[in-house]
Design an enzyme around this catalytic site. Structure first.
Site, PDB file in Angstrom:
ATOM      1  N   LEU A  16      -5.373 -15.287  -4.717  1.00 21.17           N
ATOM      2  CA  LEU A  16      -5.755 -15.788  -3.488  1.00 21.17           C
ATOM      3  C   LEU A  16      -7.188 -16.099  -3.483  1.00 21.17           C
ATOM      4  CD1 LEU A  16      -3.557 -13.888  -1.101  1.00 21.17           C
ATOM      5  CD2 LEU A  16      -2.943 -16.194  -2.263  1.00 21.17           C
ATOM      6  N   ASP A 138     -19.323  -5.473   7.552  1.00 25.58           N
ATOM      7  CA  ASP A 138     -19.460  -6.998   6.809  1.00 25.58           C
ATOM      8  C   ASP A 138     -18.625  -7.700   7.681  1.00 25.58           C
ATOM      9  OD1 ASP A 138     -19.934  -9.064   4.969  1.00 25.58           O
ATOM     10  OD2 ASP A 138     -18.457  -8.232   3.546  1.00 25.58           O
TER      11      ASP A 138
END
Length: 459
Positions: A16, A138
């Protein structure tokens, strides 16, 4: 690596995406027959394997202990070897949807109320994580997905901290540089400060909301060091006028404060502010056009009256729609905590059910193995009764339950030798019967009656 198995269970299907530290694959859990997503993190060469894996497992398990509607369910984690390379792996639920990065870069701007609604869901997930002492580190559009059912999912809790600490220990980062994505990193992360807390996630959330409203992050620069300088020292440009209500733009700029102490105190405050903005928003009433100077004809008057009626109907409809929307948002806000609690309870029960199923499956597997071993022992005991070493083979069959593959092969070779003996014995008896028949009939035996060398014929 397509088609390979992780830990003999998760079969990789389609890659992916990937980055400098790992890859993400769609996979199939061959045991539970369910689709999953597998994140493979490259192991750092030259580091103590046990130490790195221990740190990885600790961070992932801490994040997995965060049961929340807006986080991703973690199924498994560990270490594996694929295509000759060592990886740490994380198996989680597979989500059907789009990242906010893709949505923000679409052909049409995202409505401000969608950006605010998504931001509120992200802040809800951050609030739950911060209460457990988990800082994401993040937060960015690439790490947030909108599912097909319209629910926000925040990805990669725990991984940013693990990667940052691991790279520093391995001396793979420049001194003072933090792990993260520069366009969404807080000033304290850019400086490499120690003691990064939950307010760094709030700054990153501000960068994400800014991009959703403006179409780009607050700071953009192709040079990493220049981008870091902007994050630490420069103020972002004001958001485009009219793009969003003043309250929302003020909240975004509040989140982007350089000093953590000047940001909202926690993510729960952000959730309340977003809910208030969505619930209180009203569009300005429509103003009908002023009459033409010098009077108006009957047609102009009728047109003006019709326009006023249309304006009133539009304004009334707008108020009704906004009232319904506000009521729905208030109802959703009132039910959000209840839904989260129900989700957490359901998730806990599902995890317990899965654990019970795994335990029952393991017990059935052990029972099957015992049954197979028992049937094998009975077959070998039966063979031992036919052969002249019955007692010895019975003991060997009993020992096969705990013996190694070497003992199994040795027993098999012994059994084959004994079968040869039986065959030779049968042949010898057949020869004697032929000889006896020949004597009775007066004919010569077809073959002489002799014994196999080294073996004594049995009578």
């Amino acid at each position: 690596m397509q088609g390979e198995l992780i830990d003999g269970r998760y079969r990789l299907e389609t890659r992916l995406g990937g980055g400098g530290m790992g890859e993400v694959w769609s996979a199939l859990d061959t045991r539970m027959l369910r689709p999953v997503a597998a994140k493979l993190v490259h192991a750092v060469p030259g580091m103590d394997t046990t130490q790195v894996e221990h740190r990885f497992m600790h961070e992932v398990r801490s994040a997995a202990a965060l049961p929340h509607r807006h986080t991703v369910t973690v199924h498994d984690c560990g270490e594996t070897l694929l295509a000759g390379r060592r990886y740490l792996y994380l198996v989680m639920e597979r989500i059907d949807g789009e990242t906010l990065a893709n949505l923000f870069r679409g052909a049409t701007p995202v409505p401000w109320y969608d950006v605010a609604h998504w931001g509120g869901q992200i802040a809800t997930a951050l609030s739950a994580a911060h209460k457990l002492g988990i800082v994401h580190r993040d937060v960015k559009p690439q790490n947030v997905m909108l599912t097909a059912t319209g629910v926000i999912k925040v990805l990669d809790f725990g991984l940013a901290k693990f990667l940052g600490e691991t790279l520093r220990v391995a001396d793979l980062t420049v001194t003072g540089t933090a792990m993260g994505t520069f366009a969404y990193m807080s000033p304290e992360q850019c400086r490499g400060d120690s003691g990064i807390d939950h307010r760094a996630d709030l700054y990153s959330l501000g960068c994400l909301l800014y991009e959703g409203l403006a179409g780009h992050p607050p700071f953009t620069n192709a040079a990493p060091h220049a981008l870091l300088y902007q994050q630490v020292h420069e103020q972002p440009r004001p958001l485009p006028a009219g793009r969003a209500p003043a309250g929302l733009t003020d909240l975004v700029m509040h989140l982007l404060a350089k000093d953590p102490a000047h940001r909202p105190p926690d993510a729960a405050t952000v959730v309340r502010e977003v809910d208030r903005l969505l619930a209180a928003h009203r569009r300005p009433p429509h103003q009908p056009p002023a009459p033409a100077p010098g009077g108006a004809t009957e047609l102009d008057r009728l047109r003006a009256e019709a326009e006023r009626e249309i304006a009133e109907l539009r304004e009334r409809a707008t108020r009704d729609v906004m009232a319904v929307r506000a009521a729905a948002q208030q109802h959703a806000a009132a039910r959000r905590q209840e839904a989260d609690e129900l989700f957490e309870e359901t998730r806990t029960k599902a995890a317990q059910a899965a654990s019970d199923f795994e335990t029952a499956l393991a017990r059935r597997r052990e029972q099957s193995e015992r049954d197979i071993a028992l049937r094998q022992a009975r077959a070998e005991k039966r063979l031992a009764e036919i052969e002249h070493r019955a007692e010895q083979l019975r003991l060997e069959a009993e020992e096969l339950r705990t013996d190694t593959e070497r003992r199994a092969r040795q027993t098999l070779e012994t059994a084959q030798g004994q079968a040869v003996d039986i065959l030779a014995d049968a042949n010898a008896k057949a020869e004697r019967i032929r000889a006896m028949l020949a004597q009775l009939t007066g004919a010569e035996p077809s073959t002489p009656d002799r014994e196999l060398p080294g073996r004594q014929s049995k009578g």
